[in-house]
Structure formats: C-alpha cells, structure tokens
Design a protein around this motif. Structure first.
Motif, short mmCIF file in Angstrom:
data_model
loop_
_atom_site.label_atom_id
_atom_site.label_comp_id
_atom_site.label_asym_id
_atom_site.label_seq_id
_atom_site.Cartn_x
_atom_site.Cartn_y
_atom_site.Cartn_z
N TRP A 36 0.84 -1.18 0.00
CA TRP A 36 0.00 0.00 0.00
C TRP A 36 0.89 1.25 0.00
CZ3 TRP A 36 -5.22 0.62 -0.42
CH2 TRP A 36 -5.98 -0.55 -0.40
N HIS A 37 0.50 2.25 -0.78
CA HIS A 37 1.29 3.47 -0.94
C HIS A 37 0.45 4.69 -0.58
CE1 HIS A 37 4.60 1.54 -3.33
NE2 HIS A 37 3.62 0.63 -3.48
N GLY A 38 1.11 5.70 -0.05
CA GLY A 38 0.45 6.97 0.22
C GLY A 38 1.33 8.12 -0.24
N ARG A 39 0.71 9.14 -0.76
CA ARG A 39 1.45 10.33 -1.21
C ARG A 39 0.78 11.58 -0.63
NH1 ARG A 39 5.34 9.11 -4.84
NH2 ARG A 39 5.17 7.08 -5.87
N VAL A 40 1.63 12.43 -0.02
CA VAL A 40 1.13 13.63 0.66
C VAL A 40 1.89 14.84 0.14
CG1 VAL A 40 0.73 14.78 2.88
CG2 VAL A 40 0.68 12.27 2.73
N THR A 41 1.15 15.88 -0.27
CA THR A 41 1.80 17.12 -0.69
C THR A 41 2.15 17.95 0.55
OG1 THR A 41 0.56 17.16 -2.78
CG2 THR A 41 1.56 19.24 -2.05
N ILE A 42 3.44 18.16 0.73
CA ILE A 42 3.93 18.87 1.91
C ILE A 42 4.08 20.36 1.65
CG2 ILE A 42 5.89 19.11 3.48
CD1 ILE A 42 4.11 16.72 4.01
N GLY A 43 4.53 20.68 0.46
CA GLY A 43 4.79 22.08 0.14
C GLY A 43 5.31 22.21 -1.27
N VAL A 44 6.25 23.12 -1.44
CA VAL A 44 6.83 23.38 -2.76
C VAL A 44 8.34 23.28 -2.66
CG1 VAL A 44 7.02 25.04 -4.63
CG2 VAL A 44 4.91 24.91 -3.31
N LYS A 45 8.96 22.62 -3.64
CA LYS A 45 10.40 22.51 -3.68
C LYS A 45 11.03 23.85 -4.08
CE LYS A 45 10.36 17.63 -5.10
NZ LYS A 45 10.79 16.66 -6.13
N ASP A 46 12.36 23.92 -3.95
CA ASP A 46 13.06 25.14 -4.34
C ASP A 46 12.84 25.46 -5.82
OD1 ASP A 46 13.99 25.47 -1.83
OD2 ASP A 46 15.99 24.67 -2.21
N SER A 47 12.61 24.41 -6.61
CA SER A 47 12.39 24.62 -8.04
C SER A 47 11.01 25.16 -8.35
CB SER A 47 12.58 23.29 -8.79
OG SER A 47 11.60 22.35 -8.35
N VAL A 80 0.07 8.67 6.55
CA VAL A 80 -0.40 9.83 5.76
C VAL A 80 -1.00 10.88 6.69
CG1 VAL A 80 -2.15 10.60 4.12
CG2 VAL A 80 -0.72 8.63 3.59
N ARG A 81 -1.80 10.45 7.67
CA ARG A 81 -2.40 11.39 8.60
C ARG A 81 -1.33 12.12 9.43
NH1 ARG A 81 -5.53 10.61 5.38
NH2 ARG A 81 -7.60 9.64 5.55
N LYS A 82 -0.27 11.40 9.81
CA LYS A 82 0.82 12.02 10.56
C LYS A 82 1.49 13.12 9.73
CE LYS A 82 2.11 8.09 13.51
NZ LYS A 82 3.18 7.10 13.82
N LEU A 83 1.75 12.82 8.46
CA LEU A 83 2.37 13.82 7.59
C LEU A 83 1.46 15.02 7.40
CD1 LEU A 83 4.12 11.66 4.84
CD2 LEU A 83 5.23 13.20 6.46
N GLU A 84 0.18 14.78 7.27
CA GLU A 84 -0.77 15.88 7.08
C GLU A 84 -0.83 16.77 8.32
OE1 GLU A 84 -3.97 13.91 3.93
OE2 GLU A 84 -4.27 13.67 6.10
N ARG A 85 -0.84 16.14 9.50
CA ARG A 85 -0.87 16.93 10.73
C ARG A 85 0.41 17.75 10.89
NH1 ARG A 85 -3.40 12.23 12.83
NH2 ARG A 85 -1.40 11.47 13.62
N ALA A 86 1.55 17.12 10.59
CA ALA A 86 2.83 17.83 10.69
C ALA A 86 2.87 19.00 9.71
CB ALA A 86 3.99 16.88 10.42
N ARG A 87 2.32 18.77 8.51
CA ARG A 87 2.28 19.84 7.52
C ARG A 87 1.40 21.00 7.99
NH1 ARG A 87 -1.19 18.20 2.62
NH2 ARG A 87 -2.70 18.40 4.32
N ASP A 88 0.22 20.66 8.50
CA ASP A 88 -0.73 21.69 8.92
C ASP A 88 -0.25 22.45 10.16
OD1 ASP A 88 -2.29 20.82 6.85
OD2 ASP A 88 -3.57 19.54 8.09
#
Length: 431
Positions: A28-39, A59-67
């Motif tokens: 199983w795979h998950g993808r989370v948009t965290i932000g924008v790269k330098d590019s 995925v929920r952990k990454l989303e909470r950390a991002r928010d």
C-alpha cells in the motif's frame, strides 16, 4: 474498515493526499503534498507499508505535521553540515560584519562541521552538542594548548544562531543549542588602576608618540577601536566635545594567489605577496548607544592641542611620504594605527610608567570606576561609556581601595560626627 472509493467520474483536488494499492509490489502506498520545492514544483512525500491501515496512519501524521508547520523544509533532507554551510555563506555572509563572519566561519568549518555535521538537522540533540563541547575541551590548538573555554563558547553561540534561523524558517521545530549546556567561561579578576597608578601612566604618556591616545583611554574610557578611529573632524577643542562614530578593527588578510594552480606557498594569508581585503579597517560603531558625544576635560584639551602640534611637525619631517587621512592618532606616515601595534605600545607604556601589567581594556574599566567614585548617575554613565544596558555598570565598575576607605570614612562620620579620625575602634553609642 476499508477506505471508501471516490465516485466514478471525479478526481481528487490538486494537492490532496492519495492512498492506493500497487499490484506491482503488493504494498500500500500513500502520497502527501507537503509544500513546494526550491524549483517551484510540488513536494510530494511517499510512504509505503504492508497494510492500508498503516499507510493511512502515516499519511495522517504527515498531514498533521504539515498543517502544524512541524515538517522539515520541503524538498530538502538537511544535514547539519549542509545547513551550516548554507547559513554561513548565504544568510550570514551578506548581513554581518566581516569580523563576525570570520568568527562564524572559524567555528563552522573548524569545529562544528567536523564534530556534528553528519547528523540530520532534525535529529540533532542537545546531548550531541554537549559531547562536542567536552571533546573540544581536550582538543589541542595550533600552539599545542587546549582550546580556551571562550573559543568553545564561540562555537556554541554560532550554532545556536544558525539553528535559530533554521527554526524561524520551519526547517526544525526547536533549537537544541538553546537547551544544551554551554561551557562555563571563567571570570577574569579585573583590578582597575588606582589613582596613583593612573597618575603614573598619565605622566609617562607626555613624552611618547601617541601618548595622548592612552590619556583618552583612561579619562574617557573609549574602546580600543573607537580611540584609533577618531578623526580631527570628530573633535571640537573649542566646545570641548568629541564625537564617537567609527571603530578600527583588524580584518584577516585574504590570499590573492589561489587563481588557477599558482600558490605563494605561505600558510597564512598575511604573508602572501598578493594579499588583499585585510588590515586595519574603519567601520561604523556597532550600536546606536556606541554613537555618542562626550565632553572633554580641560586637561585633555591641552594634551590634544600639544599632540596636534607634534603631529604637524611629524608631517613636515615626513614630507611626501605622509598620507593625510585625518586620523587623530597615526603611525609615522600619517596612516591609521593597527590595533596590534597599539597593543604593543600600551605594554611598553606600562613598563615605562613602572606600573603592573594589565590589559588595555582595563583602562576602560578604570574610567567606568572613576565615574562611580565621582557619584555620576548610572544613566549618565551609560551614555559616556556607550552601553546599551544598565547591567553593564555592574560588570565594568569596581570598588577601589580609595572608594572603600571613603565609604568607611562616611560611615564613621555618620556614627561619630563629633570625633576626630584617629583609627580607633570605639563602638557607636546607642540612641
């Protein structure tokens, strides 16, 4: 509980997280948009687990950390070394004074990167830094001695500043250098010159080249760089005022021979025939409090007038070799005095005066203590000395033996107002 499927004919909005099963690897795979790269491209984090529930949890952990803003810098896997190099060359270099940058680079490249550079930035702990400080405490300098506590403390202040910037930019959530215990710097015992010692120094100044420069140090308490940075346009001998505006600072030389494969063979840049960008450099004083106007005692006015006449005579004798740059205190060709030369002249003056060895900065302590003896208010002392905090008075002002005796006399005069001073030890009579 199985995850609900999205209705047919619809798609997730841009930036939404996605979870899916791959028949290719059976995971199983998950993808989370965290932000924008330098590019400028989206930074998508990828997680892979054996079960859907595990992926959903990650995925929920990454989303909470991002928010919450608690995720590392988008698109970058910072190590301590990578961040320190980026910080010192791209963030600090354009904004700080040259001497400050020299200190930063010495700490970054000499101690911090070799000691903790391999750590991931978000994994650096206070214990790592404390271990580094202990190691540096047993490290030998080029002269074969253990590094001074002040040198280790400089490394601590440098990484604390660098990591504070990393926190401000949300690369890490807290600064471990603020938690780490910095090495203690032993306080040096400072003994200001007594009135008799100061008088001996002032007498020895009369017949010396630039002797008035040390009269300024003792009477007005100017810092070394401030005194050397005085120009005649800063002084009004009629109104008896002196403006402190600039400071002379020693700046390390840079090698000028490193282009291509050609090198001069000298270890130190100061010995390079093509050296550049170094020497005694005039800079604006560091703080607003440092920019100040002082009153000049009448006796110092007389000394400055005599000094100017001697300088004019020296200029006539030097002829075309004299460089008139307007400095009050110069070498024999009219150029600014290098701080190292000034230090050597101070040591020679103390020997000529028959006074104990002391730092030139102790003359500043003496001037501050003199103001205490004279009963000058603390607010006025701050203005004269160029301090920005009232707490500096406790650091620079000291109780001299003369003041100790004066206090004792005042106490005696209070309890025994009608008795003559005879050195007795009579007890005060209760009221």
């Amino acid at each position: 509980m199985p995850r609900k499927k999205r209705p047919e004919g619809t798609r997730a909005p841009n930036g939404a997280s996605s979870i899916y099963f791959s028949e290719y690897d059976g995971k199983w795979h998950g993808r989370v948009t965290i932000g924008v790269k330098d590019s400028g491209k989206p930074d998508r984090r990828h997680v892979k687990r054996a079960s859907e529930a595990e992926v959903i949890d990650e995925v929920r952990k990454l989303e909470r950390a991002r928010d919450d803003g608690k995720v590392r810098n988008p698109g970058r896997a910072w190590t301590v070394e990578k961040w320190l190099r980026h910080w010192v060359e791209n963030i600090a270099a354009p904004t700080v004074r040259r001497n400050t940058l020299v200190g930063y680079r010495a700490a970054v490249y000499g101690y911090l990167i070799p000691g903790v550079g391999a750590h991931r930035l978000d994994k650096l702990r206070p214990e790592h830094l404390e271990s580094l400080y202990r190691t540096l405490g047993t490290t030998k300098s080029r002269r074969g001695k253990n590094l001074r506590p002040a040198t280790i403390h400089q490394a601590h202040r440098t990484i604390r500043t660098a990591l504070s910037e990393a926190v401000r930019r949300n690369h890490i959530t807290e600064n471990p250098a603020k938690i780490a215990r910095a090495p203690r710097i032993p306080e040096e015992e400072i003994i200001p010159f007594s009135q008799a010692e100061a008088a001996q120094i002032l007498r020895a100044c009369k017949d010396r080249h630039n002797g008035t420069r040390f009269v300024v140090a003792l009477t007005l308490g100017l810092r070394k760089g401030e005194a050397l940075g005085l120009q005649w346009r800063d002084i009004d001998l009629t109104k008896r005022t002196m403006n402190v505006r600039r400071s002379i600072q020693p700046v390390p030389w840079q090698h000028g021979c490193t282009s291509g494969t050609s090198t001069c063979g000298h270890r130190y840049a100061g010995h390079c025939p093509q050296r550049h960008s170094g020497g005694a450099i005039a800079q604006e004083v560091k703080s607003k409090a440092g920019r100040r106007t002082l009153g000049i005692p009448a006796q110092l006015v007389t000394a400055l007038k005599a000094h100017r006449k001697a300088q004019e005579k020296q200029r006539e004798e030097t002829g075309d070799l004299w460089r008139d740059e307007g400095w009050v205190f110069t070498n024999y060709r009219g150029q600014v005095v290098h701080p190292r030369t000034d230090h050597n002249e101070w040591k020679e003056l103390l020997k000529a005066a028959g006074v104990r060895d002391a730092r030139l900065h102790d003359a500043r302590h003496t001037a501050a203590t003199m103001l205490l003896v004279l009963g000058v208010p603390s607010r006025a002392v701050m203005d004269v000395m160029g301090w920005s905090q009232i707490a500096m008075t406790t650091r620079y002002q000291h109780i001299t033996s003369e003041l100790t005796v004066s206090i004792a006399d005042q106490v005696g005069g209070h309890y025994w107002p009608d008795e003559e001073e005879d050195g007795g030890s009579a007890a005060p009579v209760p009221a």
